[in-house]
Design a protein around this motif. Structure first.
Motif, PDB file in Angstrom:
ATOM      1  N   GLU A 196      11.333   7.290 -11.143  1.00 49.83           N
ATOM      2  CA  GLU A 196      10.051   7.616 -10.513  1.00 49.83           C
ATOM      3  C   GLU A 196      10.154   7.642  -8.986  1.00 49.83           C
ATOM      4  N   LEU A 197      11.241   7.126  -8.449  1.00 50.65           N
ATOM      5  CA  LEU A 197      11.421   7.086  -6.997  1.00 50.65           C
ATOM      6  C   LEU A 197      12.263   8.241  -6.477  1.00 50.65           C
ATOM      7  N   GLN A 198      12.580   9.199  -7.339  1.00 47.40           N
ATOM      8  CA  GLN A 198      13.337  10.365  -6.887  1.00 47.40           C
ATOM      9  C   GLN A 198      12.540  11.101  -5.823  1.00 47.40           C
ATOM     10  N   GLY A 199      13.228  11.512  -4.787  1.00 48.39           N
ATOM     11  CA  GLY A 199      12.580  12.219  -3.690  1.00 48.39           C
ATOM     12  C   GLY A 199      11.950  11.292  -2.660  1.00 48.39           C
ATOM     13  N   ALA A 200      12.167   9.998  -2.811  1.00 49.56           N
ATOM     14  CA  ALA A 200      11.602   9.022  -1.861  1.00 49.56           C
ATOM     15  C   ALA A 200      12.438   8.968  -0.584  1.00 49.56           C
ATOM     16  N   LYS A 201      11.928   8.241   0.395  1.00 42.47           N
ATOM     17  CA  LYS A 201      12.631   8.044   1.665  1.00 42.47           C
ATOM     18  C   LYS A 201      13.236   6.639   1.654  1.00 42.47           C
ATOM     19  N   TRP A 202      14.514   6.548   2.054  1.00 44.88           N
ATOM     20  CA  TRP A 202      15.263   5.287   2.012  1.00 44.88           C
ATOM     21  C   TRP A 202      15.899   5.001   3.363  1.00 44.88           C
ATOM     22  N   GLY A 234       0.788  -1.214   0.000  1.00 47.22           N
ATOM     23  CA  GLY A 234       0.000   0.000   0.000  1.00 47.22           C
ATOM     24  C   GLY A 234       0.827   1.274   0.000  1.00 47.22           C
ATOM     25  N   HIS A 235       2.135   1.161  -0.131  1.00 44.57           N
ATOM     26  CA  HIS A 235       3.009   2.345  -0.174  1.00 44.57           C
ATOM     27  C   HIS A 235       2.536   3.251  -1.315  1.00 44.57           C
ATOM     28  N   PRO A 236       2.511   4.566  -1.092  1.00 42.75           N
ATOM     29  CA  PRO A 236       2.039   5.487  -2.135  1.00 42.75           C
ATOM     30  C   PRO A 236       2.816   5.413  -3.452  1.00 42.75           C
ATOM     31  N   LEU A 237       4.059   4.932  -3.433  1.00 46.09           N
ATOM     32  CA  LEU A 237       4.848   4.837  -4.651  1.00 46.09           C
ATOM     33  C   LEU A 237       4.949   3.402  -5.182  1.00 46.09           C
ATOM     34  N   SER A 238       4.085   2.518  -4.708  1.00 47.10           N
ATOM     35  CA  SER A 238       4.172   1.112  -5.112  1.00 47.10           C
ATOM     36  C   SER A 238       3.848   0.913  -6.589  1.00 47.10           C
ATOM     37  N   HIS A 239       3.267   1.899  -7.236  1.00 54.45           N
ATOM     38  CA  HIS A 239       2.958   1.822  -8.667  1.00 54.45           C
ATOM     39  C   HIS A 239       4.161   2.163  -9.546  1.00 54.45           C
ATOM     40  N   VAL A 262      10.118   1.140   7.368  1.00 61.52           N
ATOM     41  CA  VAL A 262       9.433   0.655   6.169  1.00 61.52           C
ATOM     42  C   VAL A 262       7.931   0.502   6.437  1.00 61.52           C
ATOM     43  N   LEU A 263       7.580  -0.115   7.547  1.00 60.63           N
ATOM     44  CA  LEU A 263       6.174  -0.417   7.809  1.00 60.63           C
ATOM     45  C   LEU A 263       5.346   0.780   8.263  1.00 60.63           C
ATOM     46  N   ASN A 264       5.974   1.737   8.950  1.00 61.82           N
ATOM     47  CA  ASN A 264       5.203   2.823   9.539  1.00 61.82           C
ATOM     48  C   ASN A 264       5.482   4.207   8.973  1.00 61.82           C
ATOM     49  N   GLU A 265       6.606   4.368   8.267  1.00 60.57           N
ATOM     50  CA  GLU A 265       6.985   5.710   7.811  1.00 60.57           C
ATOM     51  C   GLU A 265       7.201   5.796   6.306  1.00 60.57           C
ATOM     52  N   ASP A 266       6.820   4.767   5.570  1.00 57.30           N
ATOM     53  CA  ASP A 266       6.909   4.744   4.106  1.00 57.30           C
ATOM     54  C   ASP A 266       8.322   4.871   3.550  1.00 57.30           C
ATOM     55  N   TYR A 267       9.292   4.278   4.235  1.00 60.19           N
ATOM     56  CA  TYR A 267      10.657   4.221   3.722  1.00 60.19           C
ATOM     57  C   TYR A 267      10.799   2.986   2.836  1.00 60.19           C
ATOM     58  N   THR A 288      19.511  14.156  -4.326  1.00 59.22           N
ATOM     59  CA  THR A 288      18.977  15.510  -4.457  1.00 59.22           C
ATOM     60  C   THR A 288      18.548  15.996  -3.078  1.00 59.22           C
ATOM     61  N   SER A 289      18.175  17.244  -3.003  1.00 56.16           N
ATOM     62  CA  SER A 289      17.709  17.795  -1.723  1.00 56.16           C
ATOM     63  C   SER A 289      16.372  17.178  -1.304  1.00 56.16           C
ATOM     64  N   LYS A 290      15.675  16.547  -2.247  1.00 60.44           N
ATOM     65  CA  LYS A 290      14.388  15.915  -1.927  1.00 60.44           C
ATOM     66  C   LYS A 290      14.548  14.486  -1.412  1.00 60.44           C
ATOM     67  N   ASP A 291      15.680  13.858  -1.721  1.00 61.37           N
ATOM     68  CA  ASP A 291      15.911  12.478  -1.272  1.00 61.37           C
ATOM     69  C   ASP A 291      16.202  12.463   0.216  1.00 61.37           C
ATOM     70  N   ILE A 292      15.550  11.556   0.908  1.00 61.63           N
ATOM     71  CA  ILE A 292      15.779  11.387   2.346  1.00 61.63           C
ATOM     72  C   ILE A 292      16.383  10.003   2.548  1.00 61.63           C
ATOM     73  N   VAL A 293      17.577   9.965   3.119  1.00 60.35           N
ATOM     74  CA  VAL A 293      18.247   8.693   3.378  1.00 60.35           C
ATOM     75  C   VAL A 293      18.645   8.651   4.842  1.00 60.35           C
ATOM     76  N   ILE A 294      18.204   7.615   5.508  1.00 61.81           N
ATOM     77  CA  ILE A 294      18.610   7.378   6.895  1.00 61.81           C
ATOM     78  C   ILE A 294      19.482   6.135   6.897  1.00 61.81           C
ATOM     79  N   TYR A 295      20.615   6.229   7.583  1.00 60.84           N
ATOM     80  CA  TYR A 295      21.535   5.106   7.709  1.00 60.84           C
ATOM     81  C   TYR A 295      21.430   4.562   9.118  1.00 60.84           C
ATOM     82  N   GLY A 296      21.390   3.256   9.238  1.00 61.07           N
ATOM     83  CA  GLY A 296      21.308   2.660  10.563  1.00 61.07           C
ATOM     84  C   GLY A 296      21.852   1.252  10.574  1.00 61.07           C
ATOM     85  N   ASP A 297      22.038   0.746  11.770  1.00 56.61           N
ATOM     86  CA  ASP A 297      22.553  -0.608  11.955  1.00 56.61           C
ATOM     87  C   ASP A 297      21.519  -1.558  12.533  1.00 56.61           C
ATOM     88  N   SER A 298      20.296  -1.093  12.663  1.00 57.84           N
ATOM     89  CA  SER A 298      19.275  -1.905  13.314  1.00 57.84           C
ATOM     90  C   SER A 298      18.234  -2.373  12.312  1.00 57.84           C
TER      91      SER A 298
END
Length: 149
Positions: free
Chosen positions: A32-38, A21-26, A79-84, A61-71
């Motif tokens: 088409e995924l530019q500006g997405a959250k990763w 059900g992710h808004p970008l699943s299409h 992924v499940l709650n914040e649409d990453y 780009t300034s619209k891309d959101i990338v979070i790095y983590g070890d968990s």
């Protein structure tokens, strides 16, 4: 490398994973995924660093959101709650406790496969227990990657 023994490598097909059900699943292409959250594992080298270059060939780009983590559990919540988006082995899609919650984003570009290897020093040989552990790790990986969960 001559001082090491490299066991038979295990190849894993990777994909982009999102919640159902992710808004970008299409979307069907990386563009088409530019500006997405990763959510990416925190790493400076290796497979995920190369994937980051593949996902962002012209840089972020300034619209891309990338979070790095070890968990993995934090990544799962992102992924499940914040649409990453997360990049992981396709085999993850068959794991019983998440298979009804996540989906693959079917982009036309093929992500590079990951190659997993077990190595050990030739000079020191493996103890029987270490050999057994390597065999069990390899069998578990092959089982997971074949979809036999």
């Amino acid at each position: 490398m001559s001082e090491f023994i490299v066991e038979q490598p295990i190849n894993a097909e990777f994909c982009i994973i999102a919640r159902k059900g992710h808004p970008l699943s299409h979307c069907r292409s990386l563009s088409e995924l530019q500006g997405a959250k990763w959510y990416f594992p925190s790493t400076r080298t290796g497979y995920y660093k190369e994937l980051e270059k593949f996902i962002f060939p012209n840089g972020k780009t300034s619209k891309d959101i990338v979070i790095y983590g070890d968990s993995l559990s934090i990544g799962e919540q992102m992924v499940l709650n914040e649409d990453y988006f997360f990049i992981g082995p396709k085999a993850v899609l068959g794991i019983s406790y998440v298979k009804d919650l996540i989906t693959e984003i079917p982009i036309k570009e093929k992500l590079p496969d990951a190659l997993y290897v077990l190595i050990h020093r030739q000079q020191h040989g493996l103890t029987p227990l270490a050999k057994q552990l390597m065999d069990e790790v390899k069998a578990a990986c092959l089982k997971l990657l074949s979809g036999e969960n």
